[in-house]
Design an enzyme around this catalytic site. Structure first.
Site, PDB file in Angstrom:
ATOM      1  N   LYS A  71      11.129 -31.287 -19.619  1.00 55.19           N
ATOM      2  CA  LYS A  71      11.141 -30.007 -20.288  1.00 55.19           C
ATOM      3  C   LYS A  71      12.041 -29.761 -21.459  1.00 55.19           C
ATOM      4  CE  LYS A  71      14.398 -27.850 -17.033  1.00 55.19           C
ATOM      5  NZ  LYS A  71      15.378 -27.468 -17.949  1.00 55.19           N
ATOM      6  N   THR A  72      13.219 -30.540 -21.348  1.00 55.86           N
ATOM      7  CA  THR A  72      14.101 -30.680 -22.662  1.00 55.86           C
ATOM      8  C   THR A  72      13.521 -31.037 -23.728  1.00 55.86           C
ATOM      9  OG1 THR A  72      15.635 -30.806 -21.007  1.00 55.86           O
ATOM     10  CG2 THR A  72      16.347 -31.164 -23.006  1.00 55.86           C
ATOM     11  N   ASP A  79      15.654 -21.576 -22.034  1.00 59.42           N
ATOM     12  CA  ASP A  79      15.526 -22.979 -21.124  1.00 59.42           C
ATOM     13  C   ASP A  79      16.105 -22.234 -19.919  1.00 59.42           C
ATOM     14  OD1 ASP A  79      15.464 -25.434 -19.693  1.00 59.42           O
ATOM     15  OD2 ASP A  79      17.555 -26.191 -20.777  1.00 59.42           O
ATOM     16  N   GLU A  80      15.874 -22.770 -18.660  1.00 61.92           N
ATOM     17  CA  GLU A  80      16.174 -22.519 -17.445  1.00 61.92           C
ATOM     18  C   GLU A  80      15.919 -20.918 -17.069  1.00 61.92           C
ATOM     19  OE1 GLU A  80      16.865 -24.749 -15.316  1.00 61.92           O
ATOM     20  OE2 GLU A  80      18.027 -26.429 -16.073  1.00 61.92           O
ATOM     21  N   GLN A 103      13.668 -24.163  -8.734  1.00 60.58           N
ATOM     22  CA  GLN A 103      14.908 -24.415  -8.861  1.00 60.58           C
ATOM     23  C   GLN A 103      15.943 -23.210  -9.115  1.00 60.58           C
ATOM     24  OE1 GLN A 103      15.766 -28.384 -11.341  1.00 60.58           O
ATOM     25  NE2 GLN A 103      13.485 -28.335 -11.260  1.00 60.58           N
ATOM     26  N   ARG A 135      17.235 -34.810  -7.669  1.00 56.70           N
ATOM     27  CA  ARG A 135      18.554 -35.545  -8.457  1.00 56.70           C
ATOM     28  C   ARG A 135      18.091 -37.105  -8.481  1.00 56.70           C
ATOM     29  NH1 ARG A 135      18.030 -32.096 -11.791  1.00 56.70           N
ATOM     30  NH2 ARG A 135      16.641 -31.419 -10.271  1.00 56.70           N
TER      31      ARG A 135
END
Length: 776
Positions: A33-34, A225-226, A256, A614
């Site tokens: 996504k980044t 973002d997020e 998340q 992770r």
């Protein structure tokens, strides 16, 4: 098509190439996504959108820096500098500096961190003569913080009888008054806390339509973002700014969303489509980070949640090893298992320390891990421990710097006015505070006019206050002509801070001086970095803002080859080849505090999902059968989350438990039934209760024949007492770590070795019990 767009897969290209209109990208863990956000910004700029008209909001400075660097690589650094990109708090602090006068604040307002806020609340509670055991400062601050994030101002609080009643029920009827005092004192000190940066931005955009129109016009394209971690206050700001053009792109993953305790509202992402017309939804479902086993196990877990958006994360990566599950008897043993596994993996596969991360639910769990890593000589770094900028000596220097910029900053003043000691005592400070409150002025202003106010201070005290004021003013003069580094170095010496610390010649004292040196290095680096920033001049105010908004994860320690230890909340957005998730026990993870409602349990499950995803290659789940909690040893049972993973994704390193009850370690036959007919009562002597004994007392070995004699050479002990262990051998002990044998004494079962361990000194060990590996 630009060559950078060809780096994206089809699912990633679609949202990148949609230029206008509202859109939401549901991005699974590790789905790039980044990269999509970064390339989308570069694409907008290539389509003629001015960089000044793009606003990109992230959750960490680290993410913002990383994105800016990637964009610079594509469009060139001079253009990338013009982007408004950063964390919510840093961008809104920037806007508030420009518009502060409208809210009655100076443009150089201080930003209080939580320590400053707690100190201020403590002094308010003391002045109001309230019981600090009922009004605990940290709890009061937490309550005020939740009010601010829900946009409950002091006025709204006093208009809401339910809130007041709730506080009265929790034995805090005067909480509203403390809130009022706290807000007033911050305003008078020209200071905002972290929550104010959001609350005051909302106030600015709602009370001043011309300001809102100005920023709506400026930010024609907004990217967030997020988005699942935004709270109500952040949501309203984004909503207001994007209202005119509606070119808003939000990226997030409902799976998340793990910050409900900080006010994050998962409904912001779940209801995004209701907020805007014609929302385009895109899904990024291919995971590039983790092996197939990890991805599918994570899917199986999150599938148990009822509240979620539909998506199926998949990966084209290899199956990879199964998730390893390990049971230990105690938390100390759990730490030793983790440390020895890291040690072995490093040796066998030539891995770096930085390939490993240990994640835990609570900070307290780090101690057992640290002890075990130290014994094995494995370097590690704890994230989220005491941040560099929270250390006393650093806060002292920063206190002086803050005072130079904003003399009204009451917390900074109270911190440094008598440090190093200048004979300005508590009673003097109390008189100054009372006078400041009486006149509605700052303490510094009272000190400037000390000769005009009768505070019944003797001439000596007045002179000391006068000298202090003159010293701060001299620093302000230097600040106008010199950069932040020169001024900070001057202050550290001139105030006597360095001399004060030199009096303490202990290793701790020397470390404090080194920390100040490190701060000065940091200021110098910052100034050099500011050369690249458009419109920046390396001024002190710029540095202080950077520090106020710095988070622990944003620091670069220089030595990166360390095992990372952190809470799962801090691990969000990071990735590691090998991940240990420790403390997988009921009441610890899921936390006992988060099992009262389904929504709390679902948040814990999302947290586990974040932890597991992770890992790129190998994940370990470890738990202990007993652990110390609040100084007591408590029995634990494995977390329900382990059960929720299908067995074919797991490999049990210790036999799996079919049920979690205690398994007898002694053959139960030895406790055979007592033949009561053979019992006779013995008359009690001097009033003691009767004893029951048998007629024919058993011989010493009767009834326990089934217990095998203890082996003199225990099979699991690598070095037996009669082995060829000699003085000079280097050995490894699973608890004490590495050591050197100094000498041996005794014979047979009583043979002992005297060993000098690297950590813990000299110990004498009975060899028939000691588990020693001979290294050389």
């Amino acid at each position: 098509m630009h060559n950078y767009i060809s780096q994206l897969n089809e699912a990633q290209q679609a949202p990148t190439l949609q230029k206008d209109g509202p859109m939401i990208i549901i991005a699974g863990a590790g789905s790039g996504k980044t990269r999509v956000l970064t390339i989308r910004i570069a694409y907008l700029m290539s389509q003629g959108v001015d960089a000044f008209n793009i606003l990109a909001l992230t959750f960490t400075n680290k993410a913002a820096k990383e994105m800016k660097k990637r964009i610079s690589d594509i469009v060139g650094s001079s253009e990338a500098k013009n982007l408004w990109m950063g964390t919510f708090h840093s961008i809104f602090a920037k806007i508030l500096r420009f518009e502060a006068d409208k809210l009655g604040f100076p443009s150089n307002f201080s930003i209080y961190d939580s320590q400053d806020s707690v100190r201020l609340i403590s002094s308010i509670i003391k002045e109001m003569q309230l019981d600090k055991d009922v009004y605990k400062p940290k709890q009061v601050l937490s309550r005020i913080s939740s009010y601010k994030n829900s946009l409950i101002t002091v006025k709204a609080y006093f208009n809401n009888p339910e809130l007041q009643e709730a506080d009265a029920m929790s034995k805090k009827p005067r909480l509203g008054e403390i809130y009022q005092q706290y807000v007033d004192r911050c305003f008078k000190a020209g200071a905002m806390d972290f929550d104010d940066l959001l609350l005051r931005t909302n106030e600015l955009l709602n009370r001043f339509p011309e300001v809102l129109a100005k920023y709506q016009d400026r930010f024609r394209y907004i990217l967030v973002d997020e988005y699942q971690d935004t709270n109500h206050s952040q949501y309203l700001i984004v909503r207001a700014l994007s209202d005119k053009f509606q070119n808003i792109c939000v990226v997030g993953d409902d799976a998340q969303s793990i910050y409900a305790f900080r006010g994050a509202n998962i409904n912001n992402i779940l209801n995004f489509q209701k907020d805007y017309d014609g929302v385009q939804m895109y899904r990024l479902e291919q995971n590039y980070r983790s092996s197939k086993n990890i991805v599918e196990a994570a899917n199986a877990i999150i599938d148990k949640n009822k509240t979620k958006l539909d998506k199926v994360v998949w990966t084209a990566n290899d199956d990879g090893p199964r998730i390893k599950v390990h049971r230990s008897m105690t938390d100390g043993e759990e730490g030793r298992f983790v440390a020895s596994t890291i040690f072995e993996e490093k040796m066998q596969n030539q891995l770096k320390n930085s390939s490993f991360a240990i994640l835990y639910r609570t900070n307290a769990q780090s101690r057992a891990m640290e002890d075990a890593l130290r014994k094995r000589d494995i370097p590690y770094r704890i994230y989220g421990g005491l941040s560099f900028y929270q250390r006393k000596e650093i806060k002292d220097v920063l206190g002086y710097l803050r005072l130079v910029i904003n003399p009204k900053d009451e917390e900074a003043l109270m911190r440094v006015i008598n440090y190093p000691a200048r004979g300005i005592g508590d009673s003097t400070l109390e008189k100054l505070t009372v006078a400041a409150n009486h006149y509605g002025r700052s303490v510094f202003e009272v000190m400037e006019n000390i000769d005009k106010i009768d505070l019944r201070l003797n001439a000596g005290t007045k002179n000391k206050l006068h000298d202090f004021v003159m010293m701060i003013k001299s620093f302000q003069v230097i600040n106008e002509t010199h950069d932040a580094f020169y001024l900070s170095e001057h202050i550290a010496k001139k105030t006597g801070l360095i001399q004060e610390l030199k009096k303490d010649a202990t290793p701790e004292g020397i470390a404090r001086i080194e920390n100040i040196e490190e701060l000065l290095n940091g200021i110098r680096d910052f100034i050099e970095g500011q050369v690249e920033v458009d419109g920046a001049r390396g001024a002190l105010s710029e540095f202080l803002e950077d520090v106020a908004l710095a988070s622990d994860l944003d620091k670069d320690t220089g030595d990166d080859d360390r095992v990372a230890l952190m809470t799962i909340h801090l691990a969000k957005g990071l990735e590691f080849p090998h991940v240990f998730i420790v403390g997988m026990e009921e009441d610890l993870f899921p936390s006992a505090m988060s099992m009262n409602t389904r929504s709390e349990l679902e948040e814990e499950r999302r947290l586990f999902y974040v932890a597991l995803t992770r890992a790129e290659h190998q994940a370990y789940l470890t738990y202990a059968q007993s652990r110390y909690r609040w100084g007591k040893l408590v029995d634990s049972e494995p977390s329900r989350f382990i059960e929720e993973i299908t067995d074919n994704f797991l490999e049990y390193l210790t036999p799996a438990e079919t049920n979690y009850r205690y398994k007898p370690m002694i053959n139960t036959d030895i406790f055979g039934d007592v033949d009561k007919s053979k019992l006779r009562q013995v008359k009690p002597a001097n009033g003691t209760p009767p004893k029951w004994i048998t007629d024919n007392d058993p011989k010493p070995d009767m009834g326990i024949r089934r217990l095998k004699p203890m082996a003199t050479n225990a099979p699991n002990s690598p070095v037996a007492h009669d082995s060829k262990l000699a003085a000079g051998n280097v050995v490894m002990h699973e608890r004490f770590g590495k050591g050197k044998v100094l000498n041996l004494e005794g014979v047979g079962a009583d043979r002992k070795a005297e060993i000098q361990f690297e950590v813990g000194g000299i110990k004498k060990l009975l060899l028939r019990f000691a588990k020693l590996d001979v290294l050389e």
